[in-house]
Each structure stands twice: as structure tokens, then as C-alpha cells.
Design an enzyme around this catalytic site. Structure first.
Site, PDB file in Angstrom:
ATOM      1  CB  SER A 148       6.915 -43.278 -15.502  1.00 36.93           C
ATOM      2  OG  SER A 148       7.254 -44.549 -15.995  1.00 36.93           O
ATOM      3  CD  GLU A 242       2.192 -48.016 -10.971  1.00 36.99           C
ATOM      4  OE1 GLU A 242       3.201 -47.797 -11.671  1.00 36.99           O
ATOM      5  OE2 GLU A 242       1.733 -47.205 -10.169  1.00 36.99           O
ATOM      6  CG  HIS A 272       2.836 -46.777 -14.991  1.00 37.15           C
ATOM      7  ND1 HIS A 272       3.785 -46.778 -14.004  1.00 37.15           N
ATOM      8  CD2 HIS A 272       3.398 -46.125 -16.049  1.00 37.15           C
ATOM      9  CE1 HIS A 272       4.872 -46.169 -14.432  1.00 37.15           C
ATOM     10  NE2 HIS A 272       4.662 -45.759 -15.670  1.00 37.15           N
TER      11      HIS A 272
END
Length: 299
Positions: A148, A242, A272
Site C-alpha cells: 500500500s 481494489e 487490498h
């Protein structure tokens, strides 16, 4: 199709999202406290070795699994929107990466926003990598990995190291990387109803905290806008459910055009940073893929 366990995790995130609906936005402190529950949800494996160390003035930990080699190092940069995340939240993922790569995985407690806005996290990541070099580790046996925001930070770190003339690591791994703090990806809208983990509004808040007034198009904050030429081989893994799907896809295309070796995989219907979903077959397969990828590129 996603596994039952993957869907259970996604369902729990949707339940949390619905529970928050109509309430005032959580404070940064509340978000951090909630995110720390990851450490309880996915605990550290019993056979992991955790050794605290100070790296360039920051707390860090060596996460090592049995059979790990001293000459294989995966510097891991945790996710959390540059606002959350800690050593505790990512020990499990770092441990599984250590096992899959037969290497050691130092975790770095880089500074978080809004207390420490851009470029504090980047400065800490670069300092952490340079510390490994100063300890005598061969860059051909080093790799960077992150998820991320940590995945975007991996790319920004590589760009700054290349620009500064540092020796680059052998390869890098980005899991669902956040590469565009301007939030211009089409999937921000097209995947809004399938992603329970993050959304445009939340990402906008995190971006504002991290940028602290800096331009969201700054190439070291949003590596999508950087010159990616000369970077080491990249592995980019992302789920098609996502909102950050296009962040990975666009940076992969740009890297290929720049001459970078890229393995870019979009895993159908997964969420995610699905590699973090411990005890799921998808996570096991993804981590095994990371191990194979790095094994190919370590000299």
C-alpha cells in the site's frame, strides 16, 4: 474465485465500514488504534525470531524465520496510508516473507504523518537502506518490499537512491502500491463498491496528512510521476477488487516503457494487500511468488 477465508476477511472489513457510516470521521489516533488490531488478528508465527535494533535513529526489528540466510535481506516498509502502521502490524507479513525468501526481513518504524509529513518517511526509508549498505550487506543480495503506502514508498526510495547514485538493490516487491496521491486512477470510481479496505475520501485525508501542503504530483511523493528508468526488477501484485488497481497498472506500464523488468499481476476479485491475509491460500501463493521472484534476481 477467492477462498472462503479471504471472503471472511473482506466481510469483516465491510462490516467495519458499515458500522462507521453516519459517524464523524475517526481521528488519526482512533485510526491508528484500530489498525493496530492487525497484530492480534494475524499474530507472529511461533518460530519467528524478533530482534530489536536501531536503524539510522529509528526503531527497527530483524524478523527472521528458521533457515534464513544472513546474506539475503528484504527491507520491509509497512503500509497504513503514511499515517498508521507499525512494527507490530507487519511482523506476520515480514515473517512469512522471511520464510518464503530464506532471508532476513528488517522492519523499519519510519516516521508517520501528520506529525512528520513528506519527505520524513522517505528520508527514513533511504537512511534504512543506506544503513544496510554501511553494515556491509551486498546490494545484489538486498531487496525492498512494501504494501500500500509502503509499496509507493518502496518506489520513491528506489527513485531517490538512483538519482543520488547509490547502489540499488537486486529487486523490489510492491503489494497493492499507492503510487498516485492525486487519486486520478479510474479504479478510484470503478472499484469503489468492491473495496472495503480503502476509498477515495479516506485516501484523500491520508494524502493531505502526508503531503502537508506539498504537491501531490511530486515524483517522490507519487512515484507514478517519477522517471522510473534504471530501477531494478519490480514485482507488482494487486487485486482487481481494489481502488488502487490502476495505481499498480499505470506504474507498471510506465516502468516497462522506461526499460524496467516488471512482473505485474492482477489477481481476480481479491482485496487490498491480499498477501497480508494470513492463513488464506491466496496469501500463501503470493508470498511463494515473492520468494521465487527474489530468488531469481539475487546475485
Amino acid at each position: 474465485m477467492p477462498s472462503v477465508e479471504h471472503d471472511r476477511v473482506m466481510g469483516a472489513m465491510w462490516a467495519e465500514r458499515h458500522a462507521q457510516a453516519g459517524r464523524p470521521p475517526p481521528t488519526v489516533a482512533e485510526q491508528r488504534a484500530s489498525y493496530e488490531l492487525i497484530a492480534d488478528f494475524w499474530p507472529v508465527p511461533d518460530d519467528a525470531s524478533i530482534t530489536p535494533v536501531e536503524v539510522a535513529g529509528r526503531r527497527a526489528e530483524w524478523v527472521t524465520m528458521p533457515g534464513s540466510r544472513d546474506d539475503r535481506i528484504v527491507l520491509y516498509l509497512h503500509g497504513g496510508g503514511y499515517v498508521m502502521g507499525s512494527l507490530a502490524t507487519h511482523r506476520n507479513l515480514a515473517a512469512r516473507a522471511s520464510r518464503a525468501t530464506a532471508g532476513r526481513a528488517p522492519l523499519l518504524d519510519y516516521r508517520l504523518a501528520p506529525e512528520h509529513p513528506f519527505p520524513a518517511a522517505l528520508e527514513d526509508a533511504v537512511a534504512g537502506y543506506r544503513w544496510l549498505l554501511s553494515e556491509g550487506h551486498d546490494p545484489g543480495r538486498l531487496a525492498l518490499a512494501g504494501d500500500s503506502a509502503g509499496g509507493g514508498l518502496v518506489l520513491a526510495t528506489l527513485v531517490l537512491l538512483r538519482t543520488s547514485g547509490d547502489s540499488l538493490p537486486a529487486a523490489a516487491v510492491c503489494l497493492s502500491p499507492w503510487t498516485d496521491l492525486a487519486l486520478t486512477g479510474e479504479s478510484m470510481e470503478s472499484r469503489a463498491d468492491s473495496d472495503p479496505a480503502v476509498d477515495r475520501v479516506t485516501l484523500q485525508h491520508w494524502a493531505e496528512h502526508y503531503l502537508g501542503g506539498s504537491d501531490p504530483l511530486h515524483p517522490l511523493a507519487s512515484p507514478l510521476y517519477a522517471d522510473l528508468a534504471g530501477l531494478p526488477p519490480l514485482l507488482l501484485l494487486v487485486g482487481t477488487a481494489e481502488v488502487l488497481l490502476d495505481d499498480a497498472a499505470r506504474v507498471a506500464r510506465k516502468a516497462v516503457v522506461a526499460g524496467v523488468e516488471v512482473v505485474h499481476e492482477q489477481w481476480p476479485e481479491l482485496g487490498h494487500v491480499f498477501a497480508a491475509y494470513a492463513n488464506t491460500p491466496e496469501a500463501a501463493e503470493a508470498v511463494a511468488l515473492i520468494g521465487g521472484f527474489l530468488d531469481k534476481h539475487w546475485t
